[in-house]
Design a protein around this motif. Structure first.
Motif, PDB file in Angstrom:
ATOM      1  N   ALA A  47       0.646  -1.007  -0.071  1.00 50.42           N
ATOM      2  CA  ALA A  47       0.203   0.038  -0.033  1.00 50.42           C
ATOM      3  C   ALA A  47       0.927   1.157  -0.057  1.00 50.42           C
ATOM      4  O   ALA A  47       0.425   2.206  -0.807  1.00 50.42           O
ATOM      5  CB  ALA A  47      -0.795   0.059   1.234  1.00 50.42           C
ATOM      6  N   GLY A  48       1.995   1.129   0.729  1.00 53.04           N
ATOM      7  CA  GLY A  48       2.935   2.427   0.737  1.00 53.04           C
ATOM      8  C   GLY A  48       3.666   2.615  -0.456  1.00 53.04           C
ATOM      9  O   GLY A  48       3.909   3.863  -1.033  1.00 53.04           O
ATOM     10  N   ALA A  49       3.970   1.429  -0.955  1.00 52.59           N
ATOM     11  CA  ALA A  49       4.708   1.694  -2.396  1.00 52.59           C
ATOM     12  C   ALA A  49       3.716   2.175  -3.565  1.00 52.59           C
ATOM     13  O   ALA A  49       4.027   2.862  -4.335  1.00 52.59           O
ATOM     14  CB  ALA A  49       4.800   0.161  -2.952  1.00 52.59           C
ATOM     15  N   LEU A  50       2.354   1.672  -3.601  1.00 52.10           N
ATOM     16  CA  LEU A  50       1.478   2.236  -4.173  1.00 52.10           C
ATOM     17  C   LEU A  50       1.097   3.781  -4.157  1.00 52.10           C
ATOM     18  O   LEU A  50       1.024   4.465  -5.097  1.00 52.10           O
ATOM     19  CB  LEU A  50      -0.129   1.547  -4.205  1.00 52.10           C
ATOM     20  CG  LEU A  50       0.046   0.099  -4.862  1.00 52.10           C
ATOM     21  CD1 LEU A  50      -1.291  -0.653  -4.306  1.00 52.10           C
ATOM     22  CD2 LEU A  50       0.115   0.147  -6.376  1.00 52.10           C
ATOM     23  N   ARG A  51       0.982   4.210  -2.921  1.00 47.41           N
ATOM     24  CA  ARG A  51       0.868   5.427  -2.679  1.00 47.41           C
ATOM     25  C   ARG A  51       2.102   6.547  -3.013  1.00 47.41           C
ATOM     26  O   ARG A  51       1.974   7.541  -3.487  1.00 47.41           O
ATOM     27  CB  ARG A  51       0.584   5.682  -1.150  1.00 47.41           C
ATOM     28  CG  ARG A  51      -0.644   5.636  -0.470  1.00 47.41           C
ATOM     29  CD  ARG A  51      -0.782   6.240   0.839  1.00 47.41           C
ATOM     30  NE  ARG A  51      -0.082   5.683   1.761  1.00 47.41           N
ATOM     31  CZ  ARG A  51      -0.003   4.577   2.599  1.00 47.41           C
ATOM     32  NH1 ARG A  51      -1.253   4.041   2.427  1.00 47.41           N
ATOM     33  NH2 ARG A  51       0.693   4.206   3.241  1.00 47.41           N
ATOM     34  N   SER A  52       3.161   5.946  -2.861  1.00 46.89           N
ATOM     35  CA  SER A  52       4.314   6.402  -3.504  1.00 46.89           C
ATOM     36  C   SER A  52       4.443   6.833  -4.959  1.00 46.89           C
ATOM     37  O   SER A  52       4.912   8.080  -5.405  1.00 46.89           O
ATOM     38  CB  SER A  52       5.885   5.736  -2.849  1.00 46.89           C
ATOM     39  OG  SER A  52       5.795   5.749  -1.576  1.00 46.89           O
ATOM     40  N   LEU A  53       4.158   5.695  -5.355  1.00 46.84           N
ATOM     41  CA  LEU A  53       4.147   5.536  -6.973  1.00 46.84           C
ATOM     42  C   LEU A  53       2.857   6.447  -7.586  1.00 46.84           C
ATOM     43  O   LEU A  53       3.224   7.090  -8.381  1.00 46.84           O
ATOM     44  CB  LEU A  53       3.646   4.269  -7.581  1.00 46.84           C
ATOM     45  CG  LEU A  53       3.769   3.877  -8.914  1.00 46.84           C
ATOM     46  CD1 LEU A  53       5.097   4.211  -9.551  1.00 46.84           C
ATOM     47  CD2 LEU A  53       3.522   2.711  -9.454  1.00 46.84           C
ATOM     48  N   SER A  54       1.703   6.592  -6.793  1.00 43.59           N
ATOM     49  CA  SER A  54       0.709   7.343  -7.215  1.00 43.59           C
ATOM     50  C   SER A  54       1.111   8.975  -6.990  1.00 43.59           C
ATOM     51  O   SER A  54       1.062   9.742  -7.988  1.00 43.59           O
ATOM     52  CB  SER A  54      -0.406   7.109  -6.437  1.00 43.59           C
ATOM     53  OG  SER A  54      -1.494   8.088  -6.509  1.00 43.59           O
ATOM     54  N   THR A  55       1.987   9.330  -5.929  1.00 45.52           N
ATOM     55  CA  THR A  55       2.751  10.544  -5.564  1.00 45.52           C
ATOM     56  C   THR A  55       3.473  11.041  -6.695  1.00 45.52           C
ATOM     57  O   THR A  55       3.304  12.082  -7.495  1.00 45.52           O
ATOM     58  CB  THR A  55       3.006  10.806  -4.269  1.00 45.52           C
ATOM     59  OG1 THR A  55       2.297  10.457  -3.274  1.00 45.52           O
ATOM     60  CG2 THR A  55       3.819  12.003  -4.111  1.00 45.52           C
ATOM     61  N   ILE A  56       4.203  10.119  -7.134  1.00 43.33           N
ATOM     62  CA  ILE A  56       5.415  10.315  -8.247  1.00 43.33           C
ATOM     63  C   ILE A  56       4.674  10.699  -9.596  1.00 43.33           C
ATOM     64  O   ILE A  56       5.085  11.541 -10.309  1.00 43.33           O
ATOM     65  CB  ILE A  56       6.398   9.137  -8.222  1.00 43.33           C
ATOM     66  CG1 ILE A  56       7.357   9.286  -7.177  1.00 43.33           C
ATOM     67  CG2 ILE A  56       7.246   9.174  -9.557  1.00 43.33           C
ATOM     68  CD1 ILE A  56       8.164   7.963  -6.917  1.00 43.33           C
ATOM     69  N   MET A  57       3.542   9.826  -9.868  1.00 44.01           N
ATOM     70  CA  MET A  57       2.931   9.662 -11.154  1.00 44.01           C
ATOM     71  C   MET A  57       2.365  10.872 -11.430  1.00 44.01           C
ATOM     72  O   MET A  57       2.332  11.765 -12.300  1.00 44.01           O
ATOM     73  CB  MET A  57       1.913   8.730 -11.158  1.00 44.01           C
ATOM     74  CG  MET A  57       2.492   7.217 -11.634  1.00 44.01           C
ATOM     75  SD  MET A  57       1.289   5.977 -11.505  1.00 44.01           S
ATOM     76  CE  MET A  57       0.391   6.167 -13.022  1.00 44.01           C
ATOM     77  N   GLU A  58       1.656  11.714 -10.040  1.00 46.62           N
ATOM     78  CA  GLU A  58       0.866  12.699 -10.182  1.00 46.62           C
ATOM     79  C   GLU A  58       1.992  13.945 -10.167  1.00 46.62           C
ATOM     80  O   GLU A  58       1.866  15.024 -11.149  1.00 46.62           O
ATOM     81  CB  GLU A  58       0.180  13.092  -8.620  1.00 46.62           C
ATOM     82  CG  GLU A  58      -0.495  14.476  -8.629  1.00 46.62           C
ATOM     83  CD  GLU A  58      -1.546  14.559  -9.691  1.00 46.62           C
ATOM     84  OE1 GLU A  58      -1.684  15.906 -10.002  1.00 46.62           O
ATOM     85  OE2 GLU A  58      -1.951  13.688 -10.252  1.00 46.62           O
TER      86      GLU A  58
END
Length: 223
Positions: free
Chosen positions: A5-16
């Motif tokens: 979940a943390g990795a997905l949040r991190s990736l989502s932040t980077i993508m944004e």
């Protein structure tokens, strides 16, 4: 699960963040506080690219602004003595000049100073255009009428060069939405190129047509 979940949040932040940067938002701040070390390093690299882009854009804008200011200032400095020359030429024209040669020289001075004035104004206009500061006033413009006017203006020069202008128009009235002043400058430029580069005693073809959405102007000459 928590790690995923943390990795997905991190990736989502980077993508944004990359989305914002790609759309030109170079001041967007990416929050890397809660990212895992691997993703934080990745985000930091993107932030470094963002910083480099911002610096490059700022330098380019600064350089463009300086160039525009330089052109404007130089043009202004040139205009002042040129205005004096034009005024003195006008005064000379009013004086009684006995020599035919003197009158001829005054005529040449008048012509060249007027040409120089146009060139300086062109320089300012080009500077405005390159910096996006040129005003454009859209209106209904008749392309056929504009071309006929231009051919009339250049008739003496084209005849002197032995150029045979052939105008072909499917319809006599082809209207476009444009700035009449700027369109006239464009056509003047095209006609000037025709005079400069056409083979003497050749034909120049001007075609005025229209598509479903646009007016079309094509000028062909033999170089």
């Amino acid at each position: 699960f928590a790690s995923t979940a943390g990795a997905l949040r991190s990736l989502s932040t980077i993508m944004e963040g990359t989305k914002q940067i790609s759309q030109g938002n170079l001041d967007y701040e990416m929050n890397t506080d809660k990212m895992s070390p691997a993703f934080a390093a990745f985000a930091e690299n993107i932030c470094n690219i963002q910083g480099g882009l911002k610096k490059a854009v700022d330098e380019a804008i600064k350089g463009e602004r300086m160039k525009t200011e330089l052109i404007t200032n130089v043009s202004h400095d040139l205009k002042t003595p040129l205005t004096s020359i034009i005024n003195y030429v006008d005064l000379l024209k009013k004086e009684e000049v006995g020599s035919k040669k003197s009158k001829e020289y005054i005529g040449i001075l008048e012509e060249k100073s007027a040409r120089l004035k146009v060139l300086i104004e062109d320089l300012v206009e080009a500077s405005k255009a390159s910096s996006g500061n040129m005003a454009v006033n859209f209106e209904k413009v008749d392309m056929h009428e504009l071309i006929m006017q231009a051919c009339g203006e250049y008739q003496e020069k084209t005849a002197k060069a032995g150029l045979d202008i052939r105008i072909n128009a499917e319809e006599k009235n082809v209207f476009v939405l444009a700035d009449g002043k700027h369109m006239w400058r464009i056509i003047e430029n095209l006609m000037s190129n025709v005079l400069k580069y056409s083979m003497r005693n050749s034909r120049v073809y001007i075609n005025i047509t229209k598509s479903q959405t646009d007016g079309v102007l094509i000028i062909k000459n033999i170089s």
